[in-house]
Motif scaffolding. Structure first.
Motif, mmCIF file in Angstrom:
data_model
loop_
_atom_site.group_PDB
_atom_site.id
_atom_site.type_symbol
_atom_site.label_atom_id
_atom_site.label_comp_id
_atom_site.label_asym_id
_atom_site.label_seq_id
_atom_site.Cartn_x
_atom_site.Cartn_y
_atom_site.Cartn_z
ATOM 1 N N PRO A 115 0.825 -1.219 0.000
ATOM 2 C CA PRO A 115 0.000 0.000 0.000
ATOM 3 C C PRO A 115 0.853 1.260 0.000
ATOM 4 O O PRO A 115 2.013 1.250 0.412
ATOM 5 N N SER A 116 0.265 2.355 -0.463
ATOM 6 C CA SER A 116 0.940 3.654 -0.446
ATOM 7 C C SER A 116 0.677 4.310 0.904
ATOM 8 O O SER A 116 -0.462 4.687 1.206
ATOM 9 N N LEU A 117 1.706 4.436 1.718
ATOM 10 C CA LEU A 117 1.539 5.005 3.053
ATOM 11 C C LEU A 117 1.484 6.527 2.980
ATOM 12 O O LEU A 117 2.182 7.148 2.188
ATOM 13 N N PRO A 118 0.646 7.153 3.814
ATOM 14 C CA PRO A 118 0.534 8.610 3.795
ATOM 15 C C PRO A 118 1.702 9.274 4.523
ATOM 16 O O PRO A 118 2.525 8.607 5.161
ATOM 17 N N ALA A 291 -2.881 0.277 4.713
ATOM 18 C CA ALA A 291 -1.727 1.145 4.957
ATOM 19 C C ALA A 291 -1.374 1.246 6.434
ATOM 20 O O ALA A 291 -0.195 1.224 6.804
ATOM 21 N N ARG A 292 -2.368 1.391 7.314
ATOM 22 C CA ARG A 292 -2.109 1.632 8.733
ATOM 23 C C ARG A 292 -1.271 0.513 9.351
ATOM 24 O O ARG A 292 -0.443 0.747 10.233
ATOM 25 N N HIS A 293 -1.470 -0.705 8.879
ATOM 26 C CA HIS A 293 -0.788 -1.856 9.473
ATOM 27 C C HIS A 293 0.560 -2.155 8.819
ATOM 28 O O HIS A 293 1.227 -3.116 9.208
ATOM 29 N N ARG A 294 0.966 -1.345 7.847
ATOM 30 C CA ARG A 294 2.239 -1.590 7.174
ATOM 31 C C ARG A 294 3.368 -0.709 7.704
ATOM 32 O O ARG A 294 4.505 -0.840 7.255
ATOM 33 N N LEU A 303 1.718 5.954 17.071
ATOM 34 C CA LEU A 303 0.419 6.385 16.579
ATOM 35 C C LEU A 303 -0.714 5.916 17.482
ATOM 36 O O LEU A 303 -1.868 6.312 17.300
ATOM 37 N N ASP A 304 -0.373 5.082 18.448
ATOM 38 C CA ASP A 304 -1.333 4.633 19.457
ATOM 39 C C ASP A 304 -1.513 5.748 20.486
ATOM 40 O O ASP A 304 -0.522 6.263 21.014
ATOM 41 N N PRO A 305 -2.762 6.152 20.791
ATOM 42 C CA PRO A 305 -2.972 7.220 21.781
ATOM 43 C C PRO A 305 -2.327 6.940 23.134
ATOM 44 O O PRO A 305 -1.981 7.874 23.867
#
Length: 340
Positions: A115-118, A291-294, A303-305
């Motif tokens: 995936p394309s990560l942001p 993407a979030r999991h890559r 990124l975890d609060p």
């Protein structure tokens, strides 16, 4: 290699021969411009903001073309039969099978690609993350600088078109001497200097003032109408634009002033682009979910609060030592197992 934003500023000013259309910005002080909606915001909350990249925007194009070509092939096979003409030969079945493969082949291939990560702006740790071909690059907001500039591209077909860029310098995690210039403003065509500086102000307000603010950059306690519009504009996809263009004809008819040629052409084109746009929409939605999991574990934790608040620069030295030790262990095992 450009080591910092100041050198990038000098290089850009030297290339265009003037510094009047080039600005050096920093994250600590305002540029004097009001924040403008980037249109690339994928998500925004109290923890992080993510911006789509150009590669994410182009995801699904091949699948969209496959949907269109495959649908045309299937239609050519089915139409004679619908009008009572029997299939003439096995060629029709081969065309049908090939059309199905053209539809599903590109889709399966694109779904299985990485995936394309942001681009991620983390408020908790005050960092920026970016993935380049599986390599993690980052920057600390405390000393961040950006270069905003505009330039003109002139050719015999389109005349003069203004382009604008907003770039920052990132360093590779585990190899800080390896650095890249990253564009934050998306497609440069049509963007003016004030536009890209406004995008920078939007990001600066998010990182320094708070997750929610108004069109003047003043902090608000909850999501403002300005932020809400920005998030909605970021959610618009090519498929949404195609569906919207289908409504243009009906809107003009309701107004009672007749139907313009532009509205009719837009309505006709929307039906031609419906399947390609739908194919792109499917691939991009799947891509965003993956993407979030890559991201590497060190990024996912931050990124975890409730994750760690240490920055990547704080753990970089220990990380490099650990990776070097792991590499040494692998070499040692290979030395013992390989025949001498």
């Amino acid at each position: 290699m450009i080591e910092n934003a100041k050198k990038l500023f000098d290089a850009v000013a030297s290339k265009f021969g003037t510094s009047s259309n080039v600005l050096l910005l920093n994250g600590k002080s305002s540029s004097g411009y009001a924040p403008s909606q980037p249109g690339l915001v994928e998500s925004q909350d109290c923890v992080f903001l993510s911006l789509r990249t150009g590669s994410a925007e182009s995801k699904g194009i091949l699948t969209g073309v496959g949907f269109f070509v495959g649908a045309v092939g299937i239609l050519l096979v089915l139409l004679p039969n619908l009008f009572g003409a029997p299939y003439s030969s096995n060629l029709d079945w081969w065309v049908f099978l090939l059309s199905v493969l053209v539809i599903f082949g590109p889709a399966i291939w694109e779904i299985n690609r990485p995936p394309s990560l942001p681009i991620v702006f983390n408020r908790r740790t005050q960092e920026i993350y970016y993935d380049l071909k599986g390599e993690l690059y980052h920057a600390e907001w405390s000393d961040i600088e950006a270069v905003a500039y505009e330039y003109q591209v002139i050719n015999q077909y389109s005349g003069s078109i203004v382009h604008g860029n907003l770039e920052i310098i990132l360093k590779k995690f585990g190899a800080p001497d390896d650095r890249i210039a990253l564009n934050l403003s998306g497609v440069p065509a049509g963007k003016r200097l004030r536009t890209v500086v406004g995008i920078w102000e939007y990001l600066r307000c998010y990182m320094t003032i708070g997750p929610w603010f108004d069109e003047n950059g003043n902090r608000t306690e909850s999501k403002s109408l300005f932020i809400d519009k920005s998030l909605k504009s970021g959610e618009l996809s090519f498929f949404d634009l195609v569906l919207e263009s289908r409504r243009t004809l009906g809107q003009e008819r309701k107004e009672g002033h007749g139907v313009s040629g532009t509205a009719f052409l837009s309505w006709l084109t929307s039906y031609m682009l419906l399947l390609p746009a739908f194919g792109m929409e499917c691939i991009q939605k799947i891509d965003r979910k993956k993407a979030r999991h890559r991201w590497p574990k060190v990024v996912q934790e931050r990124l975890d609060p409730n994750g760690p608040t240490t920055r990547l620069i704080d753990i970089e030295e220990d990380y490099m030592v650990q990776k070097q030790q792991e590499l040494g262990d692998i070499h040692e095992r290979m030395r013992k197992t390989l025949p001498r």
